[in-house]
Design an enzyme around this catalytic site. Structure first.
Site, mmCIF file in Angstrom:
data_model
loop_
_atom_site.group_PDB
_atom_site.id
_atom_site.type_symbol
_atom_site.label_atom_id
_atom_site.label_comp_id
_atom_site.label_asym_id
_atom_site.label_seq_id
_atom_site.Cartn_x
_atom_site.Cartn_y
_atom_site.Cartn_z
ATOM 1 N N ALA A 32 9.109 -4.319 11.976
ATOM 2 C CA ALA A 32 9.359 -5.116 10.765
ATOM 3 C C ALA A 32 10.849 -5.309 10.483
ATOM 4 O O ALA A 32 11.261 -6.380 10.046
ATOM 5 C CB ALA A 32 8.679 -4.438 9.577
ATOM 6 N N CYS B 173 -1.184 20.276 -16.463
ATOM 7 C CA CYS B 173 -1.058 19.260 -17.502
ATOM 8 C C CYS B 173 -0.558 19.896 -18.805
ATOM 9 O O CYS B 173 -1.078 20.929 -19.235
ATOM 10 C CB CYS B 173 -2.422 18.609 -17.721
ATOM 11 S SG CYS B 173 -2.407 17.418 -19.063
ATOM 12 N N GLN C 246 0.846 -1.204 0.000
ATOM 13 C CA GLN C 246 0.000 0.000 0.000
ATOM 14 C C GLN C 246 0.877 1.248 0.000
ATOM 15 O O GLN C 246 0.382 2.358 -0.103
ATOM 16 C CB GLN C 246 -0.887 0.009 1.247
ATOM 17 C CG GLN C 246 -1.856 -1.147 1.307
ATOM 18 C CD GLN C 246 -2.381 -1.352 2.723
ATOM 19 O OE1 GLN C 246 -3.342 -0.720 3.124
ATOM 20 N NE2 GLN C 246 -1.743 -2.209 3.484
ATOM 21 N N HIS D 224 -1.756 1.328 -4.120
ATOM 22 C CA HIS D 224 -2.212 2.707 -3.905
ATOM 23 C C HIS D 224 -1.422 3.705 -4.748
ATOM 24 O O HIS D 224 -1.428 4.906 -4.445
ATOM 25 C CB HIS D 224 -2.129 3.082 -2.414
ATOM 26 C CG HIS D 224 -3.170 2.383 -1.586
ATOM 27 N ND1 HIS D 224 -3.149 2.344 -0.209
ATOM 28 C CD2 HIS D 224 -4.283 1.685 -1.946
ATOM 29 C CE1 HIS D 224 -4.189 1.657 0.232
ATOM 30 N NE2 HIS D 224 -4.886 1.244 -0.796
ATOM 31 N N CYS E 73 -7.367 14.585 -17.728
ATOM 32 C CA CYS E 73 -7.152 13.657 -18.854
ATOM 33 C C CYS E 73 -6.198 12.529 -18.441
ATOM 34 O O CYS E 73 -5.947 12.316 -17.254
ATOM 35 C CB CYS E 73 -6.653 14.415 -20.085
ATOM 36 S SG CYS E 73 -4.911 14.903 -20.020
ATOM 37 N N ASN F 124 3.524 -6.905 13.240
ATOM 38 C CA ASN F 124 3.017 -5.580 13.626
ATOM 39 C C ASN F 124 3.114 -5.478 15.150
ATOM 40 O O ASN F 124 2.654 -6.379 15.852
ATOM 41 C CB ASN F 124 1.542 -5.442 13.180
ATOM 42 C CG ASN F 124 1.092 -3.990 13.169
ATOM 43 O OD1 ASN F 124 1.392 -3.233 14.092
ATOM 44 N ND2 ASN F 124 0.387 -3.608 12.125
HETATM 45 P P1 OAD Z 1 -1.139 3.036 8.912
HETATM 46 O O1 OAD Z 1 -0.463 4.313 9.236
HETATM 47 O O2 OAD Z 1 -2.621 2.973 9.024
HETATM 48 O O3 OAD Z 1 -0.608 1.874 9.845
HETATM 49 C C1 OAD Z 1 0.720 1.611 10.068
HETATM 50 C C2 OAD Z 1 0.777 0.278 10.782
HETATM 51 O O4 OAD Z 1 2.136 -0.067 10.928
HETATM 52 C C3 OAD Z 1 0.168 0.270 12.175
HETATM 53 O O5 OAD Z 1 -0.637 -0.889 12.317
HETATM 54 C C4 OAD Z 1 1.365 0.207 13.117
HETATM 55 O O6 OAD Z 1 1.088 -0.541 14.306
HETATM 56 C C5 OAD Z 1 2.366 -0.518 12.260
HETATM 57 N N1 OAD Z 1 3.761 -0.189 12.535
HETATM 58 C C6 OAD Z 1 4.281 0.971 12.980
HETATM 59 N N2 OAD Z 1 5.622 0.882 13.062
HETATM 60 C C7 OAD Z 1 5.949 -0.367 12.646
HETATM 61 C C8 OAD Z 1 7.164 -1.077 12.492
HETATM 62 N N3 OAD Z 1 8.331 -0.502 12.755
HETATM 63 N N4 OAD Z 1 7.123 -2.351 12.043
HETATM 64 C C9 OAD Z 1 5.931 -2.945 11.751
HETATM 65 N N5 OAD Z 1 4.763 -2.324 11.883
HETATM 66 C C10 OAD Z 1 4.754 -1.062 12.320
HETATM 67 O O7 OAD Z 1 -0.653 2.613 7.468
HETATM 68 P P2 OAD Z 1 -1.283 1.590 6.441
HETATM 69 O O8 OAD Z 1 -1.925 0.427 7.105
HETATM 70 O O9 OAD Z 1 -0.255 1.340 5.404
HETATM 71 O O10 OAD Z 1 -4.011 4.807 1.787
HETATM 72 O O11 OAD Z 1 -2.398 2.471 5.807
HETATM 73 C C11 OAD Z 1 -3.113 1.945 4.749
HETATM 74 C C12 OAD Z 1 -3.504 3.034 3.844
HETATM 75 O O12 OAD Z 1 -4.236 4.011 4.544
HETATM 76 C C13 OAD Z 1 -2.379 3.818 3.204
HETATM 77 O O13 OAD Z 1 -1.840 3.222 2.057
HETATM 78 C C14 OAD Z 1 -3.057 5.065 2.838
HETATM 79 C C15 OAD Z 1 -3.719 5.288 4.171
HETATM 80 O O14 OAD Z 1 -4.661 6.196 4.194
HETATM 81 C C16 OAD Z 1 -4.340 5.775 0.948
HETATM 82 O O15 OAD Z 1 -3.776 6.842 0.890
HETATM 83 C C17 OAD Z 1 -5.459 5.392 0.035
#
Ligand code: OAD
Length: 252
Positions: free
Chosen positions: A233, A147, A86, A106, A117, A215
């Site tokens: 991670a 654009c 993502q 994403h 466009c 996580n």
């Molecule tokens: P989030 O910011 O929602 O979540 C980050 C996750 O990473 C959380 O569950 C934390 O507990 C975990 N985390 C933090 N530090 C970490 C580490 N060092 N190792 C492992 N895990 C860790 O981000 P996403 O889940 O990626 O979408 O968010 C999903 C989507 O929501 C994004 O791609 C974006 C956002 O809005 C769009 O923009 C459409």
């Protein structure tokens, strides 16, 4: 071994990229989940561009961490592998995952596309060439890019809340899942807020495959995981990948 890896912002956290929902995620006191929307762009495109430009800069200055590198090793050692991230940064690519083994569901922050466009433009390379650097500095001064084809406002090539996922990328994930179940699914660094992330993890691990969640915090996916790794991670993934590679390597 057939492997699916799903990643989110937590995987890039240790490279210094703030997560969306973490405490460092706020930018100028603004909630990133409210900035990454078509509404925010319509209201204040300048503000949204400033946020994305700062993120681009931060990503360009960052380096892949041990988690990105471990995933790349796994991609190289398994013949049937897909990474669905993502993350809109390019740290998985710079960490060594080949484009054909990765789906950026994403989008890509280094692509700009027209808000009207089909014109798109790739903004960056590493390190940015002097010519590209000049272009982005010019834009910084001039405001919002337009654009070249239809003069409408350009926007970052990312998926915003409420928008459709890119059809081709979605199809690549579906094709991978249709080809069969996985031996291992790893879900790392994501809050798994979106239903499709949970759906892909569960479909990938159907038929008794392992589902490993990396996580530090609990997520809606945790209750389905066969292994929960509550560590960052960059600590956990190198070890998990070593263990998996020991399994596939023929013993001497
Ligand atoms: P989030 O910011 O929602 O979540 C980050 C996750 O990473 C959380 O569950 C934390 O507990 C975990 N985390 C933090 N530090 C970490 C580490 N060092 N190792 C492992 N895990 C860790 O981000 P996403 O889940 O990626 O979408 O968010 C999903 C989507 O929501 C994004 O791609 C974006 C956002 O809005 C769009 O923009 C459409």
């Amino acid at each position: 071994m057939r492997v699916l890896v799903l990643t989110g912002a937590g995987v890039s956290a240790e490279s210094g990229i703030p997560t969306f929902r973490g405490k460092d995620g706020y930018w100028r006191n603004l909630d990133p989940t409210k900035l990454a929307t078509a509404d925010a762009f319509t209201r204040d495109p300048q503000l949204v561009w400033e946020w994305y430009r700062e993120r681009r800069q931060r990503i360009s200055d960052a380096r892949p961490n041990a988690a990105h590198e471990a995933i790349a090793r796994l991609a190289q050692c398994t013949d049937d592998f897909l990474l669905v991230t993502q993350n809109v940064d390019d740290l998985h690519a710079r960490g060594g995952v080949a484009a054909e083994k990765m789906v950026q569901i994403h989008g890509n922050i280094f692509i700009s596309r027209c808000s009207r466009c089909d014109w798109t433009r790739f903004e960056h390379e590493h390190p940015p060439s002097p010519r590209l650097r000049r272009t982005s500095e010019q834009e910084q001064e001039e405001g919002i890019p337009k654009c070249l084809k239809c003069t409408a406002l350009m926007r970052p090539g990312v998926v915003w809340f409420g928008e459709q996922l890119p059809r081709n990328e979605l199809q690549r994930v579906e094709d991978f899942l249709d080809r069969g179940a996985c031996d291992v699914v790893i879900v790392a660094g994501t809050t798994a807020t979106f239903g499709y992330i949970i759906d892909w993890a569960l479909r990938g691990s159907r038929d008794g495959g392992e589902l490993i969640e990396v996580n530090p915090e609990e997520t809606p996916l945790s209750r389905f995981a066969t292994q929960l790794v509550r560590e960052p991670a960059a600590i956990a993934l190198p070890r998990i990948v070593d263990e998996l590679m020991n399994r596939v390597r023929p013993s001497l």
